[in-house]
Design an enzyme around this catalytic site. Sequence first.
Site, PDB file in Angstrom:
ATOM      1  N   ASP A  51      45.588  41.212  35.955  1.00 24.58           N
ATOM      2  CA  ASP A  51      45.566  40.865  37.387  1.00 24.58           C
ATOM      3  C   ASP A  51      45.737  39.357  37.575  1.00 24.58           C
ATOM      4  O   ASP A  51      45.807  38.872  38.703  1.00 24.58           O
ATOM      5  CB  ASP A  51      44.322  41.405  38.087  1.00 24.58           C
ATOM      6  CG  ASP A  51      43.037  40.863  37.504  1.00 24.58           C
ATOM      7  OD1 ASP A  51      43.088  40.119  36.497  1.00 24.58           O
ATOM      8  OD2 ASP A  51      41.959  41.184  38.060  1.00 24.58           O
ATOM      9  N   SER A  52      45.851  38.620  36.443  1.00 28.23           N
ATOM     10  CA  SER A  52      46.260  37.211  36.520  1.00 28.23           C
ATOM     11  C   SER A  52      47.665  37.099  37.110  1.00 28.23           C
ATOM     12  O   SER A  52      48.102  35.998  37.453  1.00 28.23           O
ATOM     13  CB  SER A  52      46.198  36.549  35.138  1.00 28.23           C
ATOM     14  OG  SER A  52      46.873  37.339  34.186  1.00 28.23           O
ATOM     15  N   ASP A  90      45.374  46.174  34.094  1.00 24.54           N
ATOM     16  CA  ASP A  90      44.142  45.788  34.784  1.00 24.54           C
ATOM     17  C   ASP A  90      43.971  46.599  36.063  1.00 24.54           C
ATOM     18  O   ASP A  90      44.914  46.721  36.865  1.00 24.54           O
ATOM     19  CB  ASP A  90      44.217  44.305  35.190  1.00 24.54           C
ATOM     20  CG  ASP A  90      43.404  43.416  34.267  1.00 24.54           C
ATOM     21  OD1 ASP A  90      42.542  43.928  33.529  1.00 24.54           O
ATOM     22  OD2 ASP A  90      43.649  42.190  34.286  1.00 24.54           O
ATOM     23  N   LYS A 120      42.054  48.443  32.121  1.00 24.21           N
ATOM     24  CA  LYS A 120      40.965  47.491  31.823  1.00 24.21           C
ATOM     25  C   LYS A 120      40.167  47.242  33.093  1.00 24.21           C
ATOM     26  O   LYS A 120      40.756  47.078  34.173  1.00 24.21           O
ATOM     27  CB  LYS A 120      41.528  46.165  31.274  1.00 24.21           C
ATOM     28  CG  LYS A 120      40.441  45.104  31.046  1.00 24.21           C
ATOM     29  CD  LYS A 120      40.899  43.945  30.182  1.00 24.21           C
ATOM     30  CE  LYS A 120      41.695  42.881  30.891  1.00 24.21           C
ATOM     31  NZ  LYS A 120      40.985  42.225  32.017  1.00 24.21           N
ATOM     32  N   GLU A 122      36.647  45.021  34.645  1.00 22.74           N
ATOM     33  CA  GLU A 122      35.718  43.912  34.399  1.00 22.74           C
ATOM     34  C   GLU A 122      34.288  44.347  34.717  1.00 22.74           C
ATOM     35  O   GLU A 122      34.030  44.873  35.807  1.00 22.74           O
ATOM     36  CB  GLU A 122      36.077  42.711  35.283  1.00 22.74           C
ATOM     37  CG  GLU A 122      37.412  42.091  34.938  1.00 22.74           C
ATOM     38  CD  GLU A 122      37.729  40.853  35.779  1.00 22.74           C
ATOM     39  OE1 GLU A 122      36.861  40.395  36.558  1.00 22.74           O
ATOM     40  OE2 GLU A 122      38.864  40.351  35.660  1.00 22.74           O
ATOM     41  N   GLU A 189      35.762  36.830  27.480  1.00 19.86           N
ATOM     42  CA  GLU A 189      36.439  35.635  28.010  1.00 19.86           C
ATOM     43  C   GLU A 189      35.462  34.478  28.139  1.00 19.86           C
ATOM     44  O   GLU A 189      34.383  34.604  28.740  1.00 19.86           O
ATOM     45  CB  GLU A 189      37.065  35.973  29.383  1.00 19.86           C
ATOM     46  CG  GLU A 189      37.790  34.776  29.977  1.00 19.86           C
ATOM     47  CD  GLU A 189      38.732  35.149  31.130  1.00 19.86           C
ATOM     48  OE1 GLU A 189      38.947  36.351  31.394  1.00 19.86           O
ATOM     49  OE2 GLU A 189      39.250  34.212  31.763  1.00 19.86           O
TER      50      GLU A 189
HETATM   51  O1  KIV Z   1      44.204  39.167  33.912  1.00 23.43           O
HETATM   52  C1  KIV Z   1      44.246  38.639  32.792  1.00 23.43           C
HETATM   53  O2  KIV Z   1      45.208  37.940  32.425  1.00 23.43           O
HETATM   54  C2  KIV Z   1      43.123  38.848  31.885  1.00 23.43           C
HETATM   55  C3  KIV Z   1      43.118  38.091  30.593  1.00 23.43           C
HETATM   56  C4  KIV Z   1      42.811  36.675  30.812  1.00 23.43           C
HETATM   57  C5  KIV Z   1      42.219  38.699  29.592  1.00 23.43           C
HETATM   58  O3  KIV Z   1      42.246  39.590  32.189  1.00 23.43           O
END
Ligand code: KIV
Length: 271
Positions: A51-52, A90, A120, A122, A189
């Site tokens: 989600d980055s 994510d 994934k 969080e 992280e």
């Molecule tokens: O969204 C992302 O890029 C991440 C990584 C930094 C692990 O969750």
Amino acid sequence: MSVHSNVKRVTTHTLQAMKNAGQKISMLTGYDFSMARIIDAAGVDVILVGDSASNVMAGHETTLPITLDQMIYHASSVVRACKRSLIVVDMPFGSYQGNSKEALSNAIKIMKETGGHAVKLEGGQEIIESINRILTAGIPVMGHLGLTPQSIYKFGTYVVRAKEEEEAIRLIEDAKALEAAGCFAIVLEKIPAELATKVAQTISIPIIGIGAGNGVDGQVLVVHDMLGINNEFSPRFLRKYNNLYEQMMIAFQEYIKDVKSGDFPNENEQY
Ligand code: KIV
């Protein structure tokens, strides 16, 4: 022969075999077809459609604004590009925290509409009900602890997490809960290296670090950061493998010069 060079398609089982054999796991983020094609061809084990994307692709300050449909767009582009990497998607902010039934239906939507291999989420014990429900549908889940950017407004800053004993103990408990639930791996992280090493030694599933030192089972970086595309982001944990900001700047400026001067296109570049 290493476990990972032998496989046609990396699976969650490959990652476990790599941990068991003491072989490190490589993971990078990917958001679009063209970049993912190169990452996959290079042999990176896992591509995280992070989600980055909210930051590096859309220019938002945080990861919170990206939507489920936008994540699905990015993930399906990555899936079309890849032959070998395991693709983890994510789940965006708001798609799993509230209600485990909604979490499951959003995870199913991701799997159906992207062709990705895992999701994934969080968080630890506070989202365990959602994780359990997603796992019962046969969807592999990767956990994410430590600095969890979807909670940035709770943390206040992006500083290193779990430096204090209380938070470190909670993180270890969360990691155990994710392992017990059946997650196939956990991202840690921005936490102290000593703590991350302890988690990797205590927990049997693969631990992938970002800013978590070298004592874990693998590493992940945001691809735009490690390529040096973003020249305004240089945290201590980041190793830049290129300086694409400068390289691209030179290419764009040369193109402008050639267009303005009439040098481009020449007679071999026309019909
Ligand atoms: O969204 C992302 O890029 C991440 C990584 C930094 C692990 O969750």
